[in-house]
Design a protein around this motif. Structure first.
Motif: not given
Length: 69
Positions: A22-41
């Motif tokens: 679903p498109s809403d899940l795809k949007h959530y994935l974009e946000e989660a990836l951005q959060f992941h990059e910050a968290e990964r550091r």
């Protein structure tokens, strides 16, 4: 196991392209990836690899073989 960043991006790209996601899940994935990059550091080196090893083992063996972290 392959480089965990490559593993993450392969899963991410697959889900973003998959017509059944679903498109809403795809949007959530974009946000989660951005959060992941910050968290990964902030995480300890190797923690992402341990995470994917845990997932791999659970999917293929049904148990948690990585008890180190």
């Amino acid at each position: 196991m392959a480089d965990s960043k490559k593993t993450l991006m392969a899963i991410y790209r697959h889900l973003k392209r998959c017509p059944t996601v679903p498109s809403d899940l795809k949007h959530y994935l974009e946000e989660a990836l951005q959060f992941h990059e910050a968290e990964r550091r902030r995480n300890e080196f190797g923690s992402q690899k341990r995470f994917f090893t845990l997932i791999w083992n659970r999917l293929h063996d049904g148990e948690d073989k990585d008890k180190s972290g």
